[in-house]
Design a protein around this motif. Structure first.
Motif, PDB file in Angstrom:
ATOM      1  N   TRP A 143       0.831  -1.204   0.000  1.00 15.50           N
ATOM      2  CA  TRP A 143       0.000   0.000   0.000  1.00 15.50           C
ATOM      3  C   TRP A 143       0.871   1.261   0.000  1.00 15.50           C
ATOM      4  O   TRP A 143       0.923   2.012   0.977  1.00 15.50           O
ATOM      5  CB  TRP A 143      -0.966  -0.011   1.180  1.00 15.50           C
ATOM      6  N   THR A 199       6.050  -2.432   4.861  1.00 12.41           N
ATOM      7  CA  THR A 199       4.802  -1.685   5.008  1.00 12.41           C
ATOM      8  C   THR A 199       5.024  -0.522   5.972  1.00 12.41           C
ATOM      9  O   THR A 199       5.710  -0.667   6.978  1.00 12.41           O
ATOM     10  CB  THR A 199       3.648  -2.602   5.464  1.00 12.41           C
ATOM     11  N   ASN A 215       0.439   1.127   8.016  1.00 13.65           N
ATOM     12  CA  ASN A 215      -0.775   0.539   7.457  1.00 13.65           C
ATOM     13  C   ASN A 215      -1.493  -0.419   8.402  1.00 13.65           C
ATOM     14  O   ASN A 215      -2.655  -0.735   8.176  1.00 13.65           O
ATOM     15  CB  ASN A 215      -0.452  -0.229   6.164  1.00 13.65           C
ATOM     16  N   ASN A 250      -5.004   0.246   9.634  1.00 12.58           N
ATOM     17  CA  ASN A 250      -6.054   0.146   8.610  1.00 12.58           C
ATOM     18  C   ASN A 250      -6.551  -1.296   8.480  1.00 12.58           C
ATOM     19  O   ASN A 250      -7.750  -1.532   8.320  1.00 12.58           O
ATOM     20  CB  ASN A 250      -5.529   0.632   7.259  1.00 12.58           C
ATOM     21  N   GLU A 263       5.150   1.432  12.025  1.00 14.27           N
ATOM     22  CA  GLU A 263       3.815   1.795  12.506  1.00 14.27           C
ATOM     23  C   GLU A 263       3.991   2.719  13.706  1.00 14.27           C
ATOM     24  O   GLU A 263       4.941   2.577  14.472  1.00 14.27           O
ATOM     25  CB  GLU A 263       3.039   0.539  12.926  1.00 14.27           C
TER      26      GLU A 263
END
Length: 180
Positions: free
Chosen positions: A26, A105, A108, A111, A141
């Protein structure tokens, strides 16, 4: 806030090198793609697992379309980027199984938690399946304080290390290192 994100240091921490196959999950507007695509262009491969272009979520469609426009507008930089997708279909991989050296990542996880426990676990399972033996998952994150509820994690976008470790561990990952 970009000045505090430290792209190069983050990619170094994850051991990203120019000859690897890297799956960026993403990628949004391509902030990490700007570094990864040129780095991997000649001897490696960048697979951008973006939103499903057929998604019913308008933001997902707009974001994917804008990313595709960015790639097309700069072929000298992005023409080697392979575009796939990450959705919640268990039959839709993010990359060929066992093909990636790194899956990365950036902000994300919250989400996927919002989509549900099964969906968030499913994406971590997909990451594990995409990696070669010895491959590595890199997760950036925002950190929530230990004990933060799932509802607060989803609402704030801050996820506990424990939750990320749980999802990764359930998929088969072993923790190697954590950045301060």
């Amino acid at each position: 806030r970009d000045a505090y994100r430290n792209r190069e240091q983050t990619l170094t921490f994850y051991g990203v090198t120019p000859e690897q196959t890297v799956v960026e999950i993403w990628p949004g507007g391509g902030w990490y793609t700007e570094v990864l695509a040129p780095l991997l262009r000649e001897n490696g491969k960048l697979i951008a697992a973006h939103f499903d272009p057929q998604s019913e979520v308008p933001f997902f469609k707009r974001s994917r379309a804008a990313y595709e426009e960015m790639l097309a507008a700069n072929p000298e930089r992005y023409d080697q980027v392979e575009l796939t997708m990450l959705n919640y279909d268990p039959e839709q991989p993010v990359a060929e199984p066992g093909s990636a050296d790194r899956v990365l990542t950036f902000r994300n996880v919250h989400n996927w938690l919002a989509a549900g426990e099964d969906q968030s676990q499913q994406v971590f399972d997909k990451f594990f399946a995409a990696l070669k033996p010895g491959g590595m998952l890199g997760v950036v994150e925002h950190r929530a304080k230990p004990g933060t509820s799932l509802e607060q994690m989803i609402k704030t976008g801050y996820v506990t290390e424990e939750k990320v470790r749980e999802l990764a561990g359930n998929a088969g990952f072993e923790l190697l290192s954590v950045s301060p």
